[in-house]
Scaffold this motif. Structure first.
Motif, PDB file in Angstrom:
ATOM      1  N   SER A 275       0.865  -1.180   0.000  1.00  0.00           N
ATOM      2  CA  SER A 275       0.000   0.000   0.000  1.00  0.00           C
ATOM      3  C   SER A 275       0.894   1.219   0.000  1.00  0.00           C
ATOM      4  O   SER A 275       2.047   1.179   0.388  1.00  0.00           O
ATOM      5  CB  SER A 275      -0.906   0.006   1.223  1.00  0.00           C
ATOM      6  OG  SER A 275      -0.142   0.042   2.420  1.00  0.00           O
ATOM      7  N   GLY A 276       0.338   2.315  -0.451  1.00  0.00           N
ATOM      8  CA  GLY A 276       1.128   3.524  -0.518  1.00  0.00           C
ATOM      9  C   GLY A 276       1.295   3.977  -1.954  1.00  0.00           C
ATOM     10  O   GLY A 276       0.344   4.007  -2.711  1.00  0.00           O
ATOM     11  N   ARG A 277       2.521   4.279  -2.319  1.00  0.00           N
ATOM     12  CA  ARG A 277       2.777   4.808  -3.644  1.00  0.00           C
ATOM     13  C   ARG A 277       2.654   3.744  -4.732  1.00  0.00           C
ATOM     14  O   ARG A 277       2.411   2.595  -4.455  1.00  0.00           O
ATOM     15  CB  ARG A 277       4.156   5.462  -3.676  1.00  0.00           C
ATOM     16  CG  ARG A 277       4.225   6.702  -2.799  1.00  0.00           C
ATOM     17  CD  ARG A 277       5.489   7.488  -3.043  1.00  0.00           C
ATOM     18  NE  ARG A 277       5.499   8.726  -2.271  1.00  0.00           N
ATOM     19  CZ  ARG A 277       5.038   9.865  -2.713  1.00  0.00           C
ATOM     20  NH1 ARG A 277       4.532   9.935  -3.920  1.00  0.00           N
ATOM     21  NH2 ARG A 277       5.089  10.945  -1.975  1.00  0.00           N
ATOM     22  N   THR A 278       2.824   4.109  -5.936  1.00  0.00           N
ATOM     23  CA  THR A 278       2.568   3.267  -7.096  1.00  0.00           C
ATOM     24  C   THR A 278       3.388   1.986  -7.050  1.00  0.00           C
ATOM     25  O   THR A 278       4.605   2.010  -7.225  1.00  0.00           O
ATOM     26  CB  THR A 278       2.861   4.028  -8.390  1.00  0.00           C
ATOM     27  OG1 THR A 278       2.144   5.249  -8.381  1.00  0.00           O
ATOM     28  CG2 THR A 278       2.454   3.208  -9.591  1.00  0.00           C
ATOM     29  N   PHE A 279       2.705   0.891  -6.838  1.00  0.00           N
ATOM     30  CA  PHE A 279       3.365  -0.401  -6.703  1.00  0.00           C
ATOM     31  C   PHE A 279       4.107  -0.784  -7.973  1.00  0.00           C
ATOM     32  O   PHE A 279       5.196  -1.352  -7.916  1.00  0.00           O
ATOM     33  CB  PHE A 279       2.310  -1.458  -6.363  1.00  0.00           C
ATOM     34  CG  PHE A 279       2.832  -2.863  -6.337  1.00  0.00           C
ATOM     35  CD1 PHE A 279       2.582  -3.726  -7.397  1.00  0.00           C
ATOM     36  CD2 PHE A 279       3.560  -3.323  -5.259  1.00  0.00           C
ATOM     37  CE1 PHE A 279       3.057  -5.023  -7.376  1.00  0.00           C
ATOM     38  CE2 PHE A 279       4.053  -4.620  -5.228  1.00  0.00           C
ATOM     39  CZ  PHE A 279       3.796  -5.471  -6.287  1.00  0.00           C
ATOM     40  N   SER A 280       3.528  -0.469  -9.119  1.00  0.00           N
ATOM     41  CA  SER A 280       4.113  -0.900 -10.397  1.00  0.00           C
ATOM     42  C   SER A 280       5.476  -0.282 -10.658  1.00  0.00           C
ATOM     43  O   SER A 280       6.214  -0.752 -11.521  1.00  0.00           O
ATOM     44  CB  SER A 280       3.161  -0.573 -11.552  1.00  0.00           C
ATOM     45  OG  SER A 280       2.930   0.819 -11.606  1.00  0.00           O
ATOM     46  N   ALA A 281       5.821   0.763  -9.923  1.00  0.00           N
ATOM     47  CA  ALA A 281       7.106   1.442 -10.128  1.00  0.00           C
ATOM     48  C   ALA A 281       8.221   0.862  -9.270  1.00  0.00           C
ATOM     49  O   ALA A 281       9.357   1.337  -9.343  1.00  0.00           O
ATOM     50  CB  ALA A 281       6.952   2.934  -9.834  1.00  0.00           C
ATOM     51  N   TYR A 282       7.922  -0.157  -8.475  1.00  0.00           N
ATOM     52  CA  TYR A 282       8.902  -0.720  -7.563  1.00  0.00           C
ATOM     53  C   TYR A 282       9.391  -2.082  -8.025  1.00  0.00           C
ATOM     54  O   TYR A 282       8.611  -2.921  -8.462  1.00  0.00           O
ATOM     55  CB  TYR A 282       8.304  -0.869  -6.163  1.00  0.00           C
ATOM     56  CG  TYR A 282       8.193   0.428  -5.417  1.00  0.00           C
ATOM     57  CD1 TYR A 282       7.116   1.273  -5.619  1.00  0.00           C
ATOM     58  CD2 TYR A 282       9.183   0.811  -4.528  1.00  0.00           C
ATOM     59  CE1 TYR A 282       7.024   2.477  -4.951  1.00  0.00           C
ATOM     60  CE2 TYR A 282       9.096   2.013  -3.841  1.00  0.00           C
ATOM     61  CZ  TYR A 282       8.009   2.840  -4.066  1.00  0.00           C
ATOM     62  OH  TYR A 282       7.929   4.033  -3.404  1.00  0.00           O
ATOM     63  N   ASN A 283      10.685  -2.271  -7.899  1.00  0.00           N
ATOM     64  CA  ASN A 283      11.244  -3.615  -7.971  1.00  0.00           C
ATOM     65  C   ASN A 283      10.916  -4.304  -6.650  1.00  0.00           C
ATOM     66  O   ASN A 283      10.919  -3.662  -5.589  1.00  0.00           O
ATOM     67  CB  ASN A 283      12.759  -3.555  -8.126  1.00  0.00           C
ATOM     68  CG  ASN A 283      13.188  -2.736  -9.327  1.00  0.00           C
ATOM     69  OD1 ASN A 283      12.806  -3.025 -10.453  1.00  0.00           O
ATOM     70  ND2 ASN A 283      13.970  -1.700  -9.064  1.00  0.00           N
TER      71      ASN A 283
END
Length: 131
Positions: free
Chosen positions: A25-33
């Motif tokens: 939860s929080g910021r855009t998950f798709s942008a994280y490795n």
């Protein structure tokens, strides 16, 4: 800020399967490795598997000890990363942690095995494999 919550751990017998989930939860998950690590009491936390944020599907990486048995995947629509664990062995017993990393693809490819590469960590879920 990203909050990570693991689930799916438990007690199983050797040869069984488990699927761990890590909800973000929080910021855009798709942008994280994303990565999975594990730790046995008294030992260092070790790398298990990772998947990058590539929009083409996510490149995956595995520790030699789990290659061919474990599969990491992600569902960006659900902000969740999974670790499918098949053919479990007693030596897989550990607390499993998921982690999120904000770096670019090139940097992640060089550093995905390092604990200090990751910016956010979950609280862990216990996996116990009996013989």
């Amino acid at each position: 800020q990203v909050q990570l919550v693991e689930s799916g751990g438990g007690l199983v017998q050797a040869g069984d399967s488990l699927r761990l989930s890590c909800a973000a939860s929080g910021r855009t998950f798709s942008a994280y490795n994303m990565g999975w690590f594990r730790q046995v009491l008294g030992k260092e936390r070790e790398f298990v598997a990772a998947i990058n944020w590539s929009s083409s599907g996510g490149r995956t990486y595995y520790a030699d000890s789990v290659k061919g048995r474990f599969t990491i995947s992600r569902d960006n629509a659900k902000s969740t990363v999974y670790l499918q664990m098949n053919g479990l062995k007693p030596e897989d017993t550990a607390v499993y942690y998921c982690a999120a990393d904000r770096s670019g693809l090139y940097a992640f490819e060089r550093n995905y095995e390092r604990n200090n590469e990751y910016d956010y960590w979950g609280q862990g879920t216990q996996v116990t494999v009996s013989s």
